[in-house]
Design a protein around this motif. Structure first.
Motif, PDB file in Angstrom:
ATOM      1  N   CYS A 277       0.829  -1.212   0.000  1.00  0.00           N
ATOM      2  CA  CYS A 277       0.000   0.000   0.000  1.00  0.00           C
ATOM      3  C   CYS A 277       0.863   1.262   0.000  1.00  0.00           C
ATOM      4  N   VAL A 278       1.901   1.251   0.796  1.00  0.00           N
ATOM      5  CA  VAL A 278       2.815   2.402   0.844  1.00  0.00           C
ATOM      6  C   VAL A 278       3.473   2.607  -0.522  1.00  0.00           C
ATOM      7  N   LEU A 279       3.903   1.519  -1.124  1.00  0.00           N
ATOM      8  CA  LEU A 279       4.522   1.614  -2.449  1.00  0.00           C
ATOM      9  C   LEU A 279       3.527   2.128  -3.487  1.00  0.00           C
ATOM     10  N   SER A 280       2.281   1.694  -3.394  1.00  0.00           N
ATOM     11  CA  SER A 280       1.274   2.135  -4.362  1.00  0.00           C
ATOM     12  C   SER A 280       0.973   3.624  -4.208  1.00  0.00           C
ATOM     13  N   VAL A 281       1.095   4.147  -2.987  1.00  0.00           N
ATOM     14  CA  VAL A 281       0.927   5.590  -2.773  1.00  0.00           C
ATOM     15  C   VAL A 281       2.026   6.359  -3.506  1.00  0.00           C
ATOM     16  N   PHE A 282       3.268   5.862  -3.394  1.00  0.00           N
ATOM     17  CA  PHE A 282       4.377   6.507  -4.102  1.00  0.00           C
ATOM     18  C   PHE A 282       4.155   6.432  -5.616  1.00  0.00           C
ATOM     19  N   ILE A 283       3.776   5.255  -6.104  1.00  0.00           N
ATOM     20  CA  ILE A 283       3.548   5.076  -7.547  1.00  0.00           C
ATOM     21  C   ILE A 283       2.445   6.006  -8.026  1.00  0.00           C
ATOM     22  N   PHE A 284       1.372   6.093  -7.238  1.00  0.00           N
ATOM     23  CA  PHE A 284       0.259   6.976  -7.609  1.00  0.00           C
ATOM     24  C   PHE A 284       0.729   8.428  -7.697  1.00  0.00           C
ATOM     25  N   SER A 285       1.530   8.852  -6.731  1.00  0.00           N
ATOM     26  CA  SER A 285       2.007  10.243  -6.724  1.00  0.00           C
ATOM     27  C   SER A 285       2.917  10.530  -7.916  1.00  0.00           C
ATOM     28  N   ARG A 286       3.624   9.510  -8.409  1.00  0.00           N
ATOM     29  CA  ARG A 286       4.525   9.702  -9.529  1.00  0.00           C
ATOM     30  C   ARG A 286       3.796   9.742 -10.868  1.00  0.00           C
ATOM     31  N   VAL A 287       2.750   8.938 -11.012  1.00  0.00           N
ATOM     32  CA  VAL A 287       2.139   8.733 -12.329  1.00  0.00           C
ATOM     33  C   VAL A 287       0.877   9.560 -12.525  1.00  0.00           C
ATOM     34  N   TRP A 288       0.064   9.730 -11.467  1.00  0.00           N
ATOM     35  CA  TRP A 288      -1.230  10.388 -11.630  1.00  0.00           C
ATOM     36  C   TRP A 288      -1.068  11.803 -12.200  1.00  0.00           C
ATOM     37  N   ASN A 289      -1.763  12.032 -13.293  1.00  0.00           N
ATOM     38  CA  ASN A 289      -1.717  13.330 -13.980  1.00  0.00           C
ATOM     39  C   ASN A 289      -0.312  13.715 -14.429  1.00  0.00           C
ATOM     40  N   SER A 290       0.533  12.688 -14.545  1.00  0.00           N
ATOM     41  CA  SER A 290       1.877  12.903 -15.079  1.00  0.00           C
ATOM     42  C   SER A 290       1.991  12.069 -16.356  1.00  0.00           C
ATOM     43  N   HIS A 291       3.169  11.697 -16.736  1.00  0.00           N
ATOM     44  CA  HIS A 291       3.336  10.912 -17.947  1.00  0.00           C
ATOM     45  C   HIS A 291       3.132   9.424 -17.654  1.00  0.00           C
ATOM     46  N   GLN A 292       2.723   8.719 -18.658  1.00  0.00           N
ATOM     47  CA  GLN A 292       2.530   7.273 -18.560  1.00  0.00           C
ATOM     48  C   GLN A 292       3.880   6.572 -18.478  1.00  0.00           C
ATOM     49  N   VAL A 293       3.963   5.542 -17.652  1.00  0.00           N
ATOM     50  CA  VAL A 293       5.180   4.740 -17.524  1.00  0.00           C
ATOM     51  C   VAL A 293       4.890   3.355 -18.100  1.00  0.00           C
ATOM     52  N   HIS A 294       5.644   2.990 -19.123  1.00  0.00           N
ATOM     53  CA  HIS A 294       5.426   1.704 -19.785  1.00  0.00           C
ATOM     54  C   HIS A 294       6.775   1.096 -20.132  1.00  0.00           C
ATOM     55  N   GLN A 295       7.120   0.021 -19.452  1.00  0.00           N
ATOM     56  CA  GLN A 295       8.366  -0.685 -19.738  1.00  0.00           C
ATOM     57  C   GLN A 295       8.043  -2.144 -20.031  1.00  0.00           C
ATOM     58  N   GLN A 296       8.665  -2.672 -21.075  1.00  0.00           N
ATOM     59  CA  GLN A 296       8.406  -4.052 -21.475  1.00  0.00           C
ATOM     60  C   GLN A 296       9.651  -4.664 -22.083  1.00  0.00           C
ATOM     61  N   GLN A 297       9.630  -5.968 -22.195  1.00  0.00           N
ATOM     62  CA  GLN A 297      10.701  -6.689 -22.855  1.00  0.00           C
ATOM     63  C   GLN A 297      10.113  -7.882 -23.596  1.00  0.00           C
ATOM     64  N   LEU A 298      10.895  -8.410 -24.534  1.00  0.00           N
ATOM     65  CA  LEU A 298      10.427  -9.525 -25.341  1.00  0.00           C
ATOM     66  C   LEU A 298      10.205 -10.741 -24.453  1.00  0.00           C
ATOM     67  N   TRP A 299       9.018 -11.332 -24.588  1.00  0.00           N
ATOM     68  CA  TRP A 299       8.652 -12.495 -23.787  1.00  0.00           C
ATOM     69  C   TRP A 299       8.922 -13.779 -24.581  1.00  0.00           C
ATOM     70  N   PHE A 300       8.299 -13.916 -25.726  1.00  0.00           N
ATOM     71  CA  PHE A 300       8.549 -15.072 -26.575  1.00  0.00           C
ATOM     72  C   PHE A 300       8.186 -14.719 -28.016  1.00  0.00           C
ATOM     73  N   THR A 301       8.644 -15.557 -28.941  1.00  0.00           N
ATOM     74  CA  THR A 301       8.386 -15.360 -30.367  1.00  0.00           C
ATOM     75  C   THR A 301       7.823 -16.649 -30.953  1.00  0.00           C
ATOM     76  N   ILE A 302       6.743 -16.507 -31.697  1.00  0.00           N
ATOM     77  CA  ILE A 302       6.161 -17.641 -32.418  1.00  0.00           C
ATOM     78  C   ILE A 302       6.123 -17.254 -33.893  1.00  0.00           C
TER      79      ILE A 302
ATOM     80  N   ASN B 205      -3.005   6.492 -15.582  1.00  0.00           N
ATOM     81  CA  ASN B 205      -3.897   6.952 -14.518  1.00  0.00           C
ATOM     82  C   ASN B 205      -4.855   5.858 -14.054  1.00  0.00           C
ATOM     83  N   LEU B 206      -5.397   5.092 -14.995  1.00  0.00           N
ATOM     84  CA  LEU B 206      -6.328   4.024 -14.624  1.00  0.00           C
ATOM     85  C   LEU B 206      -5.628   2.935 -13.825  1.00  0.00           C
ATOM     86  N   SER B 207      -4.428   2.560 -14.243  1.00  0.00           N
ATOM     87  CA  SER B 207      -3.688   1.492 -13.559  1.00  0.00           C
ATOM     88  C   SER B 207      -3.360   1.867 -12.122  1.00  0.00           C
ATOM     89  N   VAL B 208      -2.792   3.046 -11.956  1.00  0.00           N
ATOM     90  CA  VAL B 208      -2.349   3.418 -10.606  1.00  0.00           C
ATOM     91  C   VAL B 208      -3.537   3.704  -9.689  1.00  0.00           C
TER      92      VAL B 208
END
Length: 701
Positions: A53-78, A91-94
């Protein structure tokens, strides 16, 4: 500066992963702790969700009404298809990440006291942590494959919690019912995901439904659903080729139907709503979590995620189904006597409001109501848990044969449970939607937008906001009925037994602290400094809000005034009715029976689906046992008979012939052996016999 922001984003993603994985760690630890009633397990889960919960408060303060954070990596290839996995924080996620933790934390603290005497205490908290991990992961994953995986895990962990007391037949039936009905929705969601991949060649949620996502760019022309997608193959210039994908328009509607089934199952909307009231067989603290901001909210969250997919016809369908569900569930709650079932049907009704709001274009108001509803409904369920817990003590201490959840046996508990009574009233007023509560702010936005949406439409569509308006007054009536029946008047058990021993209290801090925190969250200051204008709520700054027309401005005045004036009259009327010893309403007749029997949906489903399926199952079972097994047994017996015949033939004919040959050879050998005894007289005699035989043969022939 750019490197600094990237490092902050990386830290935010790591915190998000930690917030999601901490409950999983608690689940693993609790599964490893020896002993069924080890109290350490409760605090392991509670501390894990507190840090999350404490971590989610920090995440919310960083992302809400700020820029979207999206990090990904290749999982698999078919083949040529590359599937990426990562974390998507917008905003919806946080908002959902924070909400789930804020609801789960008081439930965990409350559960340490509520479940302390249960013989499977450790298993309860293991399941609770697994459920929280599933829900937290669901709201932050960035691709539809993982979304579906955690969607399934949410359903599975809720199955475990609903059937926690698996020795009770009702609990077993309830969790099977919830599991099966949710599988119907899961098939729909899987179908929609496959169609979306075929059309857009990606599972990435941001690429599909983002601000400039592929779904928004797709269009319908000449009966075809057309989209432009990029190939995974590099062209000669080093770029990605684009090509156009055509699908028949019918597949777009199939995708919508799949999503709708998923929402209807998870968020208990008509026609897949009947599992939720039966899910009350689980511990009340589980009901508080499932029915507040987690499992049932997942359907509305899904609508928010894939909202660009829907066209006007599909949105209208959502509005109609949501409105009908809200009204239907509210009418059922009017006559129920089981405390938890009243709250369950109230949950279905409020979820109907959220789905309807999505349908009428009140996207932000729908999610706003999801947030506010989470707090006051969680609080009402925790209050119900205390009341039922104390009624159970009264039942056991006085050896009474009563249902501790039946509000007909309650009354006057405000004197014995004053703190519980106060927070229950706050939650009830928020559920009704009276001014100065959070429910007032969120529900007003839905009703105003519904009337604005219906302008210029046919009479049938104009019934939707009217029915939604009427449902708010039904809500006021059944909520006050519950409060009066439980907390006001005389304690009705005294009518059954005069010398009842009453030793009940509000409980210790592990009960009061969660209730107090949730009660504060039911009031307006948490969401807006202006208690009367919902647009001033901070949530409207971070989510897309619908534009207000001139007619909408008029509705801003008329609807709040009209709704609340009549709501107060309904509250006064309900209080006067249920303050009297006997209700003036007849407990018979068509309308009462329709409500009391939950519109006969269970009976209808049993007749139309359950019994035919069971009959088909029994028929197939008979066919399997009699025909298929009979044929197999016939083959087996035939094989055995043939084997016995072969055995007899082998023993008496083949072996007999061979034995005869052996005997003949043996006899000849024995006969011939006599001529080889080593005595000269036998040799001479034999030679004489042979010569005589030859001489005779020569004379004869």
């Amino acid at each position: 500066m750019e490197n600094f922001l990237q490092s902050i984003d990386t830290l935010t993603v790591r915190f998000a992963l930690a917030a999601v994985l901490l409950p999983l760690l608690a689940f693993i630890i609790n599964c490893s702790i020896p002993g069924k009633q080890n109290k350490v397990s409760g605090w392991v889960s509670a501390v894990a969700i507190l840090i999350s919960c404490v971590l989610s408060v920090f995440i919310f303060s960083r992302v809400w009404n700020s820029h979207q954070v999206h990090q990904q990596q290749l999982w698999f290839t078919i083949g040529d298809t590359k599937v990426y996995t990562g974390i998507l924080l917008n905003n919806l996620s946080v908002l959902m990440l924070l909400l789930v933790n804020l609801i789960a934390l008081p439930v965990h603290i409350y559960s340490t006291a509520y479940m302390k005497h249960d013989e499977h205490y450790s298993r309860y908290f293991a399941y609770l942590s697994l459920f929280c991990f599933s829900m937290l992961a669901l709201v932050v994953v960035d691709n539809l494959v993982l979304f579906y995986a955690f969607w399934e895990l949410v359903g599975f962990s809720s199955y475990l919690l609903i059937g926690f007391w698996f020795t009770k037949d009702k609990a077993v039936q309830a969790n099977k019912k919830a599991f099966i009905m949710n599988r119907i929705g899961d098939i729909g969601l899987l179908t929609a995901i496959i169609i979306l991949f075929v059309q857009f060649r990606t599972f990435d949620i941001d690429q599909l439904f983002g601000a400039s996502g592929l779904v928004k760019q797709a269009f319908i022309d000449g009966g075809s659903w057309i989209s432009t997608v990029k190939s995974y193959q590099l062209n000669s210039l080093g770029g990605l080729d684009e090509h156009v994908v055509f699908l028949p328009i019918a597949w777009q509607y199939v995708a919508f139907t799949g999503v709708f089934l998923a929402v209807a199952a998870k968020s208990a909307q008509f026609p897949l709503h009947t599992w939720l009231p039966d899910a009350m067989e689980g511990p009340t603290s589980v009901s508080a979590l499932i029915h507040a901001a987690t499992m049932v909210a997942a359907g509305v969250f899904l609508l928010g995620r894939v909202y660009p997919l829907f066209n006007e016809v599909e949105l209208s369908t959502l509005a109609i189904v949501g409105c009908f569900t809200a009204f239907m569930a509210a009418t059922i709650a009017l006559t129920q006597n089981d405390l938890k079932r009243i709250l369950a049907y109230s949950t279905i009704s409020q979820l109907g409001y959220m789905v309807m709001a999505m349908g009428v274009g009140a996207y932000t108001s729908s999610l706003f109501h999801l947030v506010t509803h989470a707090f006051f409904k969680c609080l009402l369920f925790l209050v119900a848990g205390i009341v039922i817990h104390q009624m159970q003590h009264i039942k056991e201490d006085n050896e009474l044969n009563i249902d501790p959840q039946n509000i007909q046996y309650m009354g006057g508990l405000r004197k014995k449970l004053p703190f519980t009574f106060v927070v229950a009233v706050i939650a009830a007023l928020a559920l009704i939607g009276l001014p100065f509560t959070s429910g007032y702010l969120s529900k007003d936005g839905i009703l105003i937008k519904a009337f604005e949406w219906s302008d210029g439409k046919s009479i049938a569509f104009k019934l939707i906001p009217v029915l939604a308006l009427f449902t708010t007054w039904l809500t006021a009536f059944y909520v006050i009925r519950l409060i009066v029946k439980v907390f006001f008047g005389d304690f009705r058990l005294l009518q059954l037994k005069q010398d009842i021993s009453l030793h009940i209290t509000d409980g210790g801090w592990t009960y009061k602290l969660p209730l107090g925190l949730l009660a504060v969250c039911c009031l307006f200051p948490l969401f807006s400094l202006n208690p009367l204008v919902y647009e001033h709520a901070w949530i409207f700054d971070g989510l897309p809000a619908a534009a207000t027309t001139e007619a909408g401005s008029l509705y801003h005045i008329l609807i709040p005034v009209g709704v609340n004036v009549i709501s107060i009259l309904v509250i006064s009327w309900a209080y006067m009715i249920y303050s009297k010893p006997k209700s003036p309403f007849s407990e018979s007749g068509f309308l009462f029976n329709l409500s009391f029997n939950q519109w006969y949906f269970d009976a209808i489903y049993t007749k139309l689906f359950v019994k035919p399926i069971l009959s088909l199952g029994n028929t197939l079972f008979w066919f399997d046992r009699t025909v298929i097994d009979g044929f197999i047994h016939l083959l087996a017996k035939t094989g055995i008979a043939l084997a016995k015949l072969a055995d007899w033939t082998d023993r008496y004919i083949i072996d007999g012939f061979l034995n005869l040959m052996v005997a003949m050879v043996q006899a000849i050998g024995n006969f011939a052996r006599r001529f080889q005894g080593g005595k000269v007289q036998y040799y001479l005699f034999s030679m004489l016999v042979i010569i005589l035989a030859l001489f005779i043969l020569k004379i004869v022939f």
